[in-house]
Design a protein around this motif. Structure first.
Motif, PDB file in Angstrom:
ATOM      1  N   THR A  47       0.817  -1.223   0.000  1.00 25.66           N
ATOM      2  CA  THR A  47       0.000   0.000   0.000  1.00 25.66           C
ATOM      3  C   THR A  47       0.848   1.270   0.000  1.00 25.66           C
ATOM      4  O   THR A  47       0.664   2.160  -0.835  1.00 25.66           O
ATOM      5  CB  THR A  47      -0.876   0.067   1.285  1.00 25.66           C
ATOM      6  OG1 THR A  47      -1.090  -1.230   1.776  1.00 25.66           O
ATOM      7  CG2 THR A  47      -2.160   0.791   1.029  1.00 25.66           C
ATOM      8  N   SER A 130       5.092 -10.715   6.232  1.00 24.27           N
ATOM      9  CA  SER A 130       5.167  -9.281   6.502  1.00 24.27           C
ATOM     10  C   SER A 130       4.220  -8.915   7.664  1.00 24.27           C
ATOM     11  O   SER A 130       4.591  -8.146   8.571  1.00 24.27           O
ATOM     12  CB  SER A 130       4.785  -8.510   5.231  1.00 24.27           C
ATOM     13  OG  SER A 130       4.873  -7.136   5.429  1.00 24.27           O
ATOM     14  N   TYR A 185       2.178  -6.593  -6.365  1.00 19.66           N
ATOM     15  CA  TYR A 185       3.454  -6.177  -5.766  1.00 19.66           C
ATOM     16  C   TYR A 185       4.584  -6.775  -6.598  1.00 19.66           C
ATOM     17  O   TYR A 185       5.614  -6.133  -6.837  1.00 19.66           O
ATOM     18  CB  TYR A 185       3.502  -6.695  -4.320  1.00 19.66           C
ATOM     19  CG  TYR A 185       4.755  -6.365  -3.549  1.00 19.66           C
ATOM     20  CD1 TYR A 185       4.831  -5.210  -2.771  1.00 19.66           C
ATOM     21  CD2 TYR A 185       5.862  -7.218  -3.587  1.00 19.66           C
ATOM     22  CE1 TYR A 185       5.984  -4.913  -2.049  1.00 19.66           C
ATOM     23  CE2 TYR A 185       7.019  -6.920  -2.869  1.00 19.66           C
ATOM     24  CZ  TYR A 185       7.074  -5.770  -2.102  1.00 19.66           C
ATOM     25  OH  TYR A 185       8.218  -5.473  -1.393  1.00 19.66           O
ATOM     26  N   LYS A 249      11.854  -5.417   4.527  1.00 17.68           N
ATOM     27  CA  LYS A 249      12.785  -6.049   3.585  1.00 17.68           C
ATOM     28  C   LYS A 249      12.507  -5.653   2.139  1.00 17.68           C
ATOM     29  O   LYS A 249      13.415  -5.540   1.335  1.00 17.68           O
ATOM     30  CB  LYS A 249      12.663  -7.570   3.708  1.00 17.68           C
ATOM     31  CG  LYS A 249      13.778  -8.255   4.473  1.00 17.68           C
ATOM     32  CD  LYS A 249      13.684  -9.751   4.267  1.00 17.68           C
ATOM     33  CE  LYS A 249      14.697 -10.477   5.124  1.00 17.68           C
ATOM     34  NZ  LYS A 249      14.514 -11.938   5.020  1.00 17.68           N
TER      35      LYS A 249
HETATM   36  S1  PPS Z   1       0.344  -1.701   5.592  1.00 18.22           S
HETATM   37  O1  PPS Z   1       0.736  -1.724   7.026  1.00 18.22           O
HETATM   38  O2  PPS Z   1      -0.698  -2.699   5.355  1.00 18.22           O
HETATM   39  O3  PPS Z   1      -0.068  -0.389   5.137  1.00 18.22           O
HETATM   40  O4  PPS Z   1       1.662  -2.176   4.810  1.00 18.22           O
HETATM   41  P1  PPS Z   1       1.916  -2.071   3.247  1.00 18.22           P
HETATM   42  O5  PPS Z   1       2.438  -0.734   2.910  1.00 18.22           O
HETATM   43  O6  PPS Z   1       0.714  -2.542   2.499  1.00 18.22           O
HETATM   44  O7  PPS Z   1       3.038  -3.166   3.005  1.00 18.22           O
HETATM   45  C1  PPS Z   1       4.299  -3.107   3.618  1.00 18.22           C
HETATM   46  C2  PPS Z   1       5.253  -3.941   2.777  1.00 18.22           C
HETATM   47  O8  PPS Z   1       5.618  -3.194   1.603  1.00 18.22           O
HETATM   48  C3  PPS Z   1       7.036  -3.100   1.531  1.00 18.22           C
HETATM   49  N1  PPS Z   1       7.471  -1.852   0.889  1.00 18.22           N
HETATM   50  C4  PPS Z   1       8.199  -1.811  -0.239  1.00 18.22           C
HETATM   51  N2  PPS Z   1       8.658  -2.794  -1.034  1.00 18.22           N
HETATM   52  C5  PPS Z   1       9.403  -2.423  -2.111  1.00 18.22           C
HETATM   53  N3  PPS Z   1       9.696  -1.139  -2.419  1.00 18.22           N
HETATM   54  C6  PPS Z   1       9.235  -0.117  -1.657  1.00 18.22           C
HETATM   55  N4  PPS Z   1       9.519   1.139  -1.980  1.00 18.22           N
HETATM   56  C7  PPS Z   1       8.454  -0.437  -0.502  1.00 18.22           C
HETATM   57  N5  PPS Z   1       7.870   0.292   0.488  1.00 18.22           N
HETATM   58  C8  PPS Z   1       7.278  -0.582   1.316  1.00 18.22           C
HETATM   59  C9  PPS Z   1       7.465  -3.156   2.994  1.00 18.22           C
HETATM   60  O9  PPS Z   1       8.833  -3.432   3.104  1.00 18.22           O
HETATM   61  C10 PPS Z   1       6.547  -4.257   3.519  1.00 18.22           C
HETATM   62  O10 PPS Z   1       6.953  -5.558   3.083  1.00 18.22           O
HETATM   63  P2  PPS Z   1       7.944  -6.487   3.905  1.00 18.22           P
HETATM   64  O11 PPS Z   1       7.868  -7.822   3.214  1.00 18.22           O
HETATM   65  O12 PPS Z   1       7.459  -6.546   5.314  1.00 18.22           O
HETATM   66  O13 PPS Z   1       9.298  -5.877   3.766  1.00 18.22           O
END
Ligand code: PPS
Length: 286
Positions: A47, A130, A185, A249
């Protein structure tokens, strides 16, 4: 601090962040405007990454806005008390909104509007991992005793916003609509440039090559991790343990570092049963 869930129409919500009134208001009262752009996901599907990209598309790559305003104020969450108020009172400014609501609780006004929804899906096994770390770091959620315990809750839908399977199934029924774009994603990770171009096309926005480059640069995992307006460090202490960042991550396939063979096999079986009938091309991950 962690309390039991608040239940609304069979869906569990963390009671520290949501109230029955705020969820009901989003569902029944919120009037979406045709120009609204709503990022919708099951939690932990990417998100905040998509919100950051949308903010940067809006500013044509200029990072001034994303570096000065918290991400939850740039794209308020419609189902929270404060997010709902902000959206209701807004007069001008970028029409970005976020939501984790399942389709049956989404604002009724959406179904007669041209507001655009970007629904992001992610490999549920990575969503689970996550979510496990998020629950361990969030003070307003119960600390999972083990990955196995969280795995069982996830399969039963006994986690915030309920069942992943039902959420995704519900939203997939909207995928043919002109005003709904489904992204994964995984595609965003594999080819961020083409996926950002796809988003621009959906929104009817044009970026020149330099602007596109700036969007990619400023929304990268590293850039978001370093941006205190986007990495959730501002909430550390009140809502999260010290040092917690939402940018954990940022990879695909982390489940392979966490699931046992038995967990992976059982998950696959449940996935096939619960998602039966939906085209396999929607779920391009391993
Ligand atoms: S929430 O709490 O539901 O709003 O979280 P959400 O933003 O949906 O998801 C968080 C995961 O997105 C990863 N993330 C990213 N991945 C790649 N690139 C970018 N720029 C990025 N920003 C956020 C974040 O690391 C969480 O995944 P995990 O697997 O925990 O690392």
């Amino acid at each position: 601090m962690a309390q039991d869930y608040l239940w609304y129409q069979g869906i569990p919500f963390p009671s520290e962040v949501y109230t029955l009134e705020s969820i009901k208001a989003a569902h029944e009262e919120l009037v979406l405007k045709d120009e609204d752009i709503i990022t919708v996901t099951y939690p932990k599907s990417g998100t905040n990454w998509v919100i950051e990209i949308l903010c940067l598309i809006h500013s044509k790559g200029d990072p001034k806005w994303i570096r000065s305003v918290p991400i939850w104020d740039r794209s308020p969450w419609m189902e929270t008390e404060s997010g709902f108020q902000t959206i209701k009172e807004r007069k001008e400014g970028p029409p970005l909104i976020a939501s984790h609501l399942p389709i049956q609780l989404f604002p009724k006004s959406f179904f007669n509007s041209k507001a655009k929804v970007i629904y992001v899906i992610r490999n549920p096994k990575d969503v689970l991992v996550s979510g496990y770390y998020y629950s361990a770091g969030a003070k307003y959620l119960k600390n999972p005793q083990s990955l196995q315990q969280y795995y069982e809750c996830f399969i039963e839908g006994n986690v915030r916003f309920g069942s992943w399977f039902a959420h995704v199934r519900g939203w997939m029924s909207m995928r043919e609509r002109e005003n709904v774009l489904v992204l994964s994603y995984e595609e965003l990770k594999k080819d961020t440039r083409s996926t950002v171009e796809k988003i621009c096309q959906f929104l009817g926005k044009k970026l020149n090559p330099e602007e596109l480059e700036l969007v990619l640069e400023n929304s990268s995992f590293q850039a978001m991790k370093e941006n205190m307006m986007s990495n959730f460090s501002l909430l550390s202490g009140d809502y999260f343990s010290p040092g917690f960042l939402i940018t954990r991550k940022g990879i695909t396939g982390d489940w392979k570092n966490h699931f046992t063979v038995a967990q992976a096999e059982a998950f696959e079986k449940i996935f096939q049963e619960k998602m039966a009938g939906l085209p396999a091309e929607l779920f391009l991950w391993d």
